[in-house]
Motif scaffolding. Sequence first.
Motif, mmCIF file in Angstrom:
data_model
loop_
_atom_site.group_PDB
_atom_site.id
_atom_site.type_symbol
_atom_site.label_atom_id
_atom_site.label_comp_id
_atom_site.label_asym_id
_atom_site.label_seq_id
_atom_site.Cartn_x
_atom_site.Cartn_y
_atom_site.Cartn_z
ATOM 1 N N UNK A 104 30.002 -11.652 -22.526
ATOM 2 C CA UNK A 104 30.660 -10.408 -22.888
ATOM 3 C C UNK A 104 29.817 -9.223 -22.449
ATOM 4 N N UNK A 105 30.465 -8.085 -22.306
ATOM 5 C CA UNK A 105 29.792 -6.820 -22.046
ATOM 6 C C UNK A 105 30.433 -5.776 -22.961
ATOM 7 N N UNK A 119 32.454 -6.699 -32.402
ATOM 8 C CA UNK A 119 33.801 -6.148 -32.234
ATOM 9 C C UNK A 119 33.914 -5.301 -30.975
ATOM 10 N N UNK A 120 32.789 -4.715 -30.508
ATOM 11 C CA UNK A 120 32.831 -3.835 -29.346
ATOM 12 C C UNK A 120 32.657 -4.590 -28.034
ATOM 13 N N UNK A 121 32.405 -5.868 -28.116
ATOM 14 C CA UNK A 121 32.190 -6.666 -26.909
ATOM 15 C C UNK A 121 33.492 -7.083 -26.252
ATOM 16 N N UNK A 180 19.636 -0.293 -20.903
ATOM 17 C CA UNK A 180 20.653 -1.344 -21.015
ATOM 18 C C UNK A 180 19.986 -2.692 -21.251
ATOM 19 N N UNK A 181 20.726 -3.598 -21.881
ATOM 20 C CA UNK A 181 20.165 -4.911 -22.229
ATOM 21 C C UNK A 181 21.119 -6.004 -21.777
ATOM 22 N N UNK A 182 20.550 -7.001 -21.079
ATOM 23 C CA UNK A 182 21.313 -8.154 -20.617
ATOM 24 C C UNK A 182 20.569 -9.413 -21.063
ATOM 25 N N UNK A 183 21.224 -10.210 -21.923
ATOM 26 C CA UNK A 183 20.602 -11.418 -22.474
ATOM 27 C C UNK A 183 21.258 -12.640 -21.851
ATOM 28 N N UNK A 184 20.428 -13.537 -21.298
ATOM 29 C CA UNK A 184 20.909 -14.781 -20.701
ATOM 30 C C UNK A 184 20.400 -15.948 -21.542
ATOM 31 N N UNK A 185 21.313 -16.872 -21.887
ATOM 32 C CA UNK A 185 20.954 -18.050 -22.683
ATOM 33 C C UNK A 185 20.175 -17.647 -23.935
ATOM 34 N N UNK A 210 24.688 0.158 -22.658
ATOM 35 C CA UNK A 210 25.459 -0.964 -22.132
ATOM 36 C C UNK A 210 24.753 -2.269 -22.479
ATOM 37 N N UNK A 211 25.488 -3.180 -23.124
ATOM 38 C CA UNK A 211 24.933 -4.455 -23.576
ATOM 39 C C UNK A 211 25.757 -5.586 -22.975
ATOM 40 N N UNK A 212 25.065 -6.673 -22.583
ATOM 41 C CA UNK A 212 25.761 -7.840 -22.065
ATOM 42 C C UNK A 212 25.051 -9.120 -22.456
ATOM 43 N N UNK A 213 25.836 -10.205 -22.627
ATOM 44 C CA UNK A 213 25.281 -11.504 -22.994
ATOM 45 C C UNK A 213 25.948 -12.587 -22.151
ATOM 46 N N UNK A 214 25.129 -13.478 -21.582
ATOM 47 C CA UNK A 214 25.587 -14.663 -20.873
ATOM 48 C C UNK A 214 25.118 -15.860 -21.695
ATOM 49 N N UNK A 215 26.035 -16.510 -22.406
ATOM 50 C CA UNK A 215 25.661 -17.490 -23.427
ATOM 51 C C UNK A 215 25.497 -18.894 -22.870
ATOM 52 N N UNK A 216 24.809 -19.020 -21.759
ATOM 53 C CA UNK A 216 24.475 -20.345 -21.225
ATOM 54 C C UNK A 216 23.317 -20.205 -20.248
#
Length: 600
Positions: free
Chosen positions: A431-432, A416-418, A364-369, A439-445
């Motif tokens: 989004x996740x 589209x899947x987020x 799984x990948x979780x990207x922050x900022x 499982x992918x997630x991004x926190x854009x800040x």
Amino acid sequence: MTLLTSGFLWFLLLIPIVILMYILKQKYNEQQVSSIYLWNAVLKDMEVNTPWQKLKKNLLLLLQLITIIFLVFALANPYINFKGIAANNYIIVIDNSGSMSALYNENTRFEEAKNKAINLVKTAPKKSKFSIISMEEEAKILLTNSSDISEIINSIKSLKTRNSSADINESLSLVKSIGKQYDSYKAIFFSDSSVELSDINGEFVSLALEKDNVSVDYIAATLAENEGKVLVKVTNRSNSDVTRELAIYDINDTLLNVKDMNIKAGETKTEIFQMVLNNTKAIYAEISEKDGLIEDNRRYYVINQPKTKKALLVTNKNLFIEKSLSSVNNLELFKTTDINSVDDNYDLYIFDGMIPEKMPHKGSIFVINPEGNSEFYAVRGNLSGGVAEIEENNVTKYMEKADFSISEIKDIEFPYWGKSIIKVNDSSVAFVGEYKGRNIGVLAFDLHNSNFPLIAEFPIFINNITNYFLGASFSDRISYFCGEKVKINAIEQVKDMYIIKPNNEKEGLDLEYPIKDFDDTAKPGVYKLIQNIESENIENLFSVNFPAEKESNINKELVSQENKAQNYEDIRRLAFSIQPYLILLALMILLGEWWVYLRS
């Protein structure tokens, strides 16, 4: 005979008005005439119209009254019932969701509902037919089209509360489906939740009464060596302030800690406990004082699972996320600042402020900022921030009241899947989603540009999102609500498998693939899944809790209501209307009246 629109009967008040016109004396003006030839006719006419005299026989009056009666009854649309419009076919729907365990005078709402339903069966006309539906997480038909009184009553008595949330819409669909087989029917809903009858011919019997209630909504624990932190959320759903004793116990009912909480009416309060947990596998938080609903006074949490997952945190320096992740159960955290040293040996990758040129092929990948684009998103620039708005998702459970701000956000083009989980100024900033089985997630800040890590909901968010990314070893989750199905993933070499319930009952599981979901989760508590591999037993725990978020708001009162949805199509199909015949008779009488008038 039955009247479909009986309100038109008010027009029968025209009858005394017509009669009054015949008995009132007409007033004449004095007038000089040249002859007295007509005096005798005038005298007779004055005698007829003397006020308040006894009404004389008058054929025209009689014909006019009969015409009014026929026309009024024609407007009321009378019909003769040949097949039985009066419902002798009953569909009883009993709500056995969690809130029905609340008190109703000296009984529970559920027991009161069953008593009322049984009384309805006993007092119904002979040869009435009954169908029974239970309103739970999945509405179920328990009995259909039965006229056996003992069978019907036994079916009602056999019902038990499920402590789950109820699907009202599914119950309504079942009622409509069953109702189609009858010429007429009546559905009776026994519930403490509002039921929209709309096009259903039925009755809603309210079991809702205002009752004070305090619920334990959430519990989570983090470990650092043997030192533990336990976070508990409690909501006062009463109309007055209360003081409650909140205690933490281990799975063996040993008291670990206790605090007094002062909670205002309608307030949700978070309490943090510091304690030594050692090898404790599960804990629960409990409010000892009894109130309107006892089932939500306790909440369970599994804090120790045998399988450890590996996570790689790639960051220059982010103490917020590092400290939060280091206390997550069964997670071995690795850290690096070298973005080029990333390999495929981890279950979860967390990239804070940087991303590799090529993403790992698994995990799984979780990207922050995020900086720069990737195959999962595109960064279009920076935007000014604002107040965060939490969106409904499993990752944001129990965060509805989170209040934090962000000074600057990234303008992200989401895939589209987020699924958006946090918004700022109508722009999604987190989004996740699942992409190609990952499982992918991004926190854009940047967390440093926000007070998010400083609020009580941040540890909840970290706990939720790591559960989302990592899951559990034997199942997709280790925490469930009453009534939910538990998906079991068996170990490949397993020889025997069974579950031990909170009451110590043992239930064996069929090993035939695909393994059937475990659905006997009506009782809150900690469940044990035992898998036998030759001489070794592998034990996994999962918790089942009362759905307080949906079922604990019992401090309300609803009024019973009845809805008659029999329509004109049903009437034409089931009965004989005499409306056109009444209209025809009225026209014939009018012609007769005209003929009599001409002759006189």
